[in-house]
Design a protein around this motif. Structure first.
Motif: not given
Ligand SMILES: Nc1ncnc2c1ncn2[C@@H]1O[C@H](COP(=O)(O)OP(=O)(O)OP(=O)(O)O)[C@@H](O)[C@H]1O
Ligand SMILES: [Mg+2]
Length: 252
Positions: A124-135, A179-187
């Protein structure tokens, strides 16, 4: 590690058809997804995109055709068994636990595939960070804006550490700046998490930017497949999206 968790390199829908009381949603569609690629799945509303994801992930059964994972015929496997074998998905419509927080939703998803509490917390720590959901990790899923809800769906899918993740309009609800940040997530899912991605989205710029290959459906049939550049100039794709004459207009 069970047998079903051995590395799978290929997920394949083979000549899949699905009809609903006379409506042909899919007509002999064949689509392959490798673990090291992003495949964009596009097509107008009602083209059959979600139906194909449902069939590939076990939420629906095809009328004809097969789904094959690493050589095994998984057409009749229920979703949870496919999940254990490394398949994950997101839903076009919200499926998170409304009463749980963003973090809890991700942890529950990880716990569902049998990891320890400590490992679930770490994922969860890692994914919150990856998806920008930590806050907003403590916010109940029920009050999330649409865009964040989609991202939570992606985090929940990734929490199972899948070999393949099928995303049904994950970027719907994001604004252009997000959207660009999400594109980075997909990559990153492809390059760092070593998972194949099937990406459905109506945001053509996003799909074209991140996909290695693009598969186009229209009225249940495959009308084009190829690299983003090949699909972009395909006349049939132009017609499906913009009506006849559009492909000519695009050449001008
Ligand atoms: N459960 C169902 N019962 C009856 N018809 C269905 C069902 N699911 C899908 N369909 C029909 O199958 C066709 C394909 O639908 P599907 O949802 O797969 O399209 P889609 O490409 O995902 O569209 P969208 O871009 O709007 O999400 C449509 O004609 C739809 O009405
Ligand atoms: Mg759909």
């Amino acid at each position: 590690m069970t047998d079903e968790r051995r590395p799978a390199t290929m997920l394949r829908a083979a000549a899949v058809s699905r009809s609903f009381a006379g409506v042909v949603a899919l007509d002999e569609v064949t689509l392959e997804l490798d673990r090291h690629e992003v495949v964009g799945l596009i097509g107008p509303n009602g083209a059959g995109k979600s139906t194909l994801v449902n069939v590939m992930t076990g939420f629906d059964r095809p009328t004809a055709g097969r789904v094959v994972l690493a050589g095994d015929d998984i057409t009749r496997w229920p979703p949870h068994r496919r999940g254990r074998a490394g398949l994950a998905r997101t839903f076009q419509h919200a499926r998170s636990f409304a009463g749980l927080s963003v973090r809890e939703n991700i942890e529950v998803s990880a716990l569902g595939v049998g990891v320890t509490t400590a490992m679930a917390r770490e994922r969860a720590d890692r994914l919150l960070d990856l998806l920008g959901l930590s806050s907003i990790e403590g916010v109940p899923a029920s009050i999330l804006p649409h865009g964040a809800e989609r991202l939570l769906g992606v985090a929940r899918a990734l929490a199972t550490e899948p070999h393949f993740v099928l995303m049904d309009e994950p970027a719907a609800g994001l604004n252009e700046a997000e959207v660009p940040a999400f594109a980075e997530v997909v990559r990153s899912v492809r390059d760092d998490h070593d998972a194949g991605v099937l990406l459905i989205d109506h945001n053509m710029a996003l799909v074209m930017a991140v996909s290695d290959r693009v598969h186009v459906l229209d009225e249940g049939r495959t009308i084009a497949e190829g690299t983003p550049d090949e699909v972009r100039i395909d006349a049939a794709v132009g017609s499906a999206y913009f009506g006849r004459g559009a492909a000519d207009a695009a050449d001008e």
